[in-house]
Design an enzyme around this catalytic site. Sequence first.
Site, mmCIF file in Angstrom:
data_model
loop_
_atom_site.group_PDB
_atom_site.id
_atom_site.type_symbol
_atom_site.label_atom_id
_atom_site.label_comp_id
_atom_site.label_asym_id
_atom_site.label_seq_id
_atom_site.Cartn_x
_atom_site.Cartn_y
_atom_site.Cartn_z
ATOM 1 N N GLU A 264 46.304 5.330 25.939
ATOM 2 C CA GLU A 264 46.548 4.165 25.076
ATOM 3 C C GLU A 264 47.501 3.181 25.764
ATOM 4 O O GLU A 264 47.327 1.964 25.693
ATOM 5 C CB GLU A 264 47.153 4.605 23.727
ATOM 6 C CG GLU A 264 46.215 5.394 22.829
ATOM 7 C CD GLU A 264 46.066 6.851 23.251
ATOM 8 O OE1 GLU A 264 46.793 7.298 24.165
ATOM 9 O OE2 GLU A 264 45.207 7.541 22.670
ATOM 10 N N GLU B 202 51.208 7.790 41.428
ATOM 11 C CA GLU B 202 50.832 8.986 40.660
ATOM 12 C C GLU B 202 49.489 8.757 39.971
ATOM 13 O O GLU B 202 48.604 9.610 39.984
ATOM 14 C CB GLU B 202 51.915 9.301 39.614
ATOM 15 C CG GLU B 202 51.578 10.537 38.774
ATOM 16 C CD GLU B 202 52.644 10.898 37.734
ATOM 17 O OE1 GLU B 202 53.573 10.101 37.514
ATOM 18 O OE2 GLU B 202 52.515 11.986 37.146
ATOM 19 N N SER C 113 60.325 12.425 32.026
ATOM 20 C CA SER C 113 60.197 12.504 30.562
ATOM 21 C C SER C 113 61.353 13.261 29.936
ATOM 22 O O SER C 113 61.928 14.182 30.535
ATOM 23 C CB SER C 113 58.891 13.218 30.190
ATOM 24 O OG SER C 113 57.802 12.593 30.812
ATOM 25 N N GLN D 247 59.209 16.364 39.155
ATOM 26 C CA GLN D 247 59.469 15.024 38.606
ATOM 27 C C GLN D 247 60.265 15.142 37.302
ATOM 28 O O GLN D 247 59.777 15.739 36.338
ATOM 29 C CB GLN D 247 58.120 14.346 38.329
ATOM 30 C CG GLN D 247 58.211 12.975 37.693
ATOM 31 C CD GLN D 247 56.829 12.430 37.337
ATOM 32 O OE1 GLN D 247 55.891 13.204 37.094
ATOM 33 N NE2 GLN D 247 56.683 11.134 37.295
HETATM 34 C C1 FAD Z 1 50.745 19.017 31.187
HETATM 35 C C2 FAD Z 1 51.801 17.964 31.287
HETATM 36 C C3 FAD Z 1 52.568 17.874 32.437
HETATM 37 C C4 FAD Z 1 53.572 16.914 32.530
HETATM 38 N N1 FAD Z 1 54.371 16.887 33.653
HETATM 39 C C5 FAD Z 1 55.429 16.019 33.699
HETATM 40 C C6 FAD Z 1 56.357 16.066 34.791
HETATM 41 O O1 FAD Z 1 56.216 16.853 35.736
HETATM 42 N N2 FAD Z 1 57.413 15.242 34.769
HETATM 43 C C7 FAD Z 1 57.617 14.330 33.762
HETATM 44 O O2 FAD Z 1 58.579 13.577 33.822
HETATM 45 N N3 FAD Z 1 56.758 14.268 32.714
HETATM 46 C C8 FAD Z 1 55.670 15.091 32.661
HETATM 47 N N4 FAD Z 1 54.800 15.051 31.592
HETATM 48 C C9 FAD Z 1 55.111 14.163 30.474
HETATM 49 C C10 FAD Z 1 54.154 12.991 30.297
HETATM 50 O O3 FAD Z 1 54.390 11.988 31.232
HETATM 51 C C11 FAD Z 1 54.325 12.520 28.848
HETATM 52 O O4 FAD Z 1 53.825 13.541 28.012
HETATM 53 C C12 FAD Z 1 53.597 11.238 28.583
HETATM 54 O O5 FAD Z 1 54.235 10.156 29.216
HETATM 55 C C13 FAD Z 1 53.483 10.921 27.072
HETATM 56 O O6 FAD Z 1 54.730 11.009 26.452
HETATM 57 P P1 FAD Z 1 54.949 11.915 25.147
HETATM 58 O O7 FAD Z 1 54.405 13.264 25.405
HETATM 59 O O8 FAD Z 1 56.375 11.775 24.760
HETATM 60 O O9 FAD Z 1 54.024 11.267 24.017
HETATM 61 P P2 FAD Z 1 54.350 9.971 23.149
HETATM 62 O O10 FAD Z 1 54.908 8.906 24.005
HETATM 63 O O11 FAD Z 1 55.121 10.390 21.961
HETATM 64 O O12 FAD Z 1 52.897 9.543 22.698
HETATM 65 C C14 FAD Z 1 52.156 10.251 21.700
HETATM 66 C C15 FAD Z 1 50.857 9.482 21.466
HETATM 67 O O13 FAD Z 1 51.148 8.165 20.976
HETATM 68 C C16 FAD Z 1 50.530 7.178 21.791
HETATM 69 N N5 FAD Z 1 51.402 6.017 21.926
HETATM 70 C C17 FAD Z 1 52.728 6.020 22.221
HETATM 71 N N6 FAD Z 1 53.193 4.740 22.282
HETATM 72 C C18 FAD Z 1 52.130 3.927 22.033
HETATM 73 C C19 FAD Z 1 51.949 2.488 21.972
HETATM 74 N N7 FAD Z 1 52.975 1.668 22.219
HETATM 75 N N8 FAD Z 1 50.716 2.008 21.702
HETATM 76 C C20 FAD Z 1 49.670 2.857 21.477
HETATM 77 N N9 FAD Z 1 49.768 4.226 21.502
HETATM 78 C C21 FAD Z 1 50.985 4.745 21.784
HETATM 79 C C22 FAD Z 1 50.360 7.854 23.149
HETATM 80 O O14 FAD Z 1 49.321 7.261 23.883
HETATM 81 C C23 FAD Z 1 50.040 9.274 22.749
HETATM 82 O O15 FAD Z 1 48.676 9.411 22.454
HETATM 83 C C24 FAD Z 1 53.784 15.980 31.475
HETATM 84 C C25 FAD Z 1 52.975 16.063 30.331
HETATM 85 C C26 FAD Z 1 52.005 17.021 30.231
HETATM 86 C C27 FAD Z 1 51.180 17.085 28.979
#
Ligand code: FAD
Length: 389
Positions: A376, A245, A129, A126
């Site tokens: 969240e 998903e 991100s 996928q």
């Molecule tokens: C082990 C692992 C596997 C993954 N595999 C895939 C994959 O195969 N393909 C893919 O595309 N992605 C993948 N992901 C990515 C995953 O979907 C993202 O990590 C996730 O969507 C969160 O985005 P971020 O890490 O940028 O955190 P951020 O969006 O920066 O968020 C950081 C924190 O802030 C909080 N936050 C952000 N915005 C808000 C809001 N508006 N209100 C309240 N709280 C908020 C979040 O809840 C979180 O706690 C994976 C992630 C992990 C950890």
Amino acid sequence: MDLTFTAEEDAFRAGVKTFLDAELPASMRQTYTGFQRHDFDQAMEWHRILARKGWIAPGWPKSHGGCEWTPVQQYIFEEEAMRAGAPRLRPFGLKMLAPVLMTFGSKEQQERFLPPILSGEEFWCQGFSEPGAGSDLASLRTRAVRDGDHFVVNGQKTWNTFGHKADWMFALVRTDPDADGPQKGISMLLIPMDSEGLTVRPIETIDGHHHINEVFLENVRVPAELLVGEENRGWTYAKFLLGNERVGIANVGQSKAELALLREIAMTPRADGSRAIDDDMIAVRLADIIADFAGFEITNLRMLTSLKPGKDVGAISSYLKLRGTDIQNRISALAMDISGPLGLSWSRDADAPQDTWGSHGWANTRPITIFGGASEILKNIVAKQVLEL
Ligand SMILES: Cc1cc2nc3c(=O)[nH]c(=O)nc-3n(C[C@H](O)[C@H](O)[C@H](O)COP(=O)(O)OP(=O)(O)OC[C@H]3O[C@@H](n4cnc5c(N)ncnc54)[C@H](O)[C@@H]3O)c2cc1C
């Protein structure tokens, strides 16, 4: 509401058990009962065994080679498979992309891509991100520009699970940077992982393992027929995909199996004759999870039964993921505590077997409240769309 299974469902369960007794390799059972994590190869071997039986796609329509089982049958199968110690199947092709292709993809795409997803010959990852586009996925910047009968793609994806094993990636790309709103200029492309200009770089996780990656795309040429549905409508397909998903990550069958195992361990006398369950704090935590799980299991079944095949599962999936991942996290935390000093063993050797019961298992369960939509964000969705706050 009648919560008992019908005679047909009981017979179905008996058939599933017979199949598992005969076909689930002992090595896979032992991995589970030894509190180890199934590895990628075991999951793919199990995939092929189920494909040979014709049971690899319980929810797909028969016209595409699926079983077309009812939600209750799917649930029974999942419950029995997890209890027996079967590996969890990788969802990317089977449960995430395939429903999108069946609903929005072209006939050619369905004919080209669904059979190798079923057989396990082609593995998907996928590409959603990006650095700077996680929860706020619509701010993604990977750009795809039309050039004759191709798209030329430039950008970076991150947290890409099993990209190093994948043959293909379903990716969100920006096709119209001037669209009226960030969600409107996004498309979904199917990209071969061996494309010229595509590089996969590993991200090593705290356990020393390599599950996730960064993917760099530099002038990658993707044939236009690999666009899913219509250009600039990718956000609709992404939301549809994320719903499926999230239901998968709720992981009810595995939680049920683990909870039964945890209960058994808590009740089993240790070397000194004491039992974990005799500690009131452990007993209260275990009872709490069992009670919450019982309610969640019924709610999950009720919600899944009300879903229409091929329709967007919507905000229900956010609720199921929120509750399901909370329960999984509580199970793994209690399992680690019950394991005592044994649960603290830790190896960063990537080839060492990974325990699911101690600190490795606990650490591995943490990200489930992040990927597929952080808790969240899901709470915001439930507040707005379910509770209408
Ligand atoms: C082990 C692992 C596997 C993954 N595999 C895939 C994959 O195969 N393909 C893919 O595309 N992605 C993948 N992901 C990515 C995953 O979907 C993202 O990590 C996730 O969507 C969160 O985005 P971020 O890490 O940028 O955190 P951020 O969006 O920066 O968020 C950081 C924190 O802030 C909080 N936050 C952000 N915005 C808000 C809001 N508006 N209100 C309240 N709280 C908020 C979040 O809840 C979180 O706690 C994976 C992630 C992990 C950890």
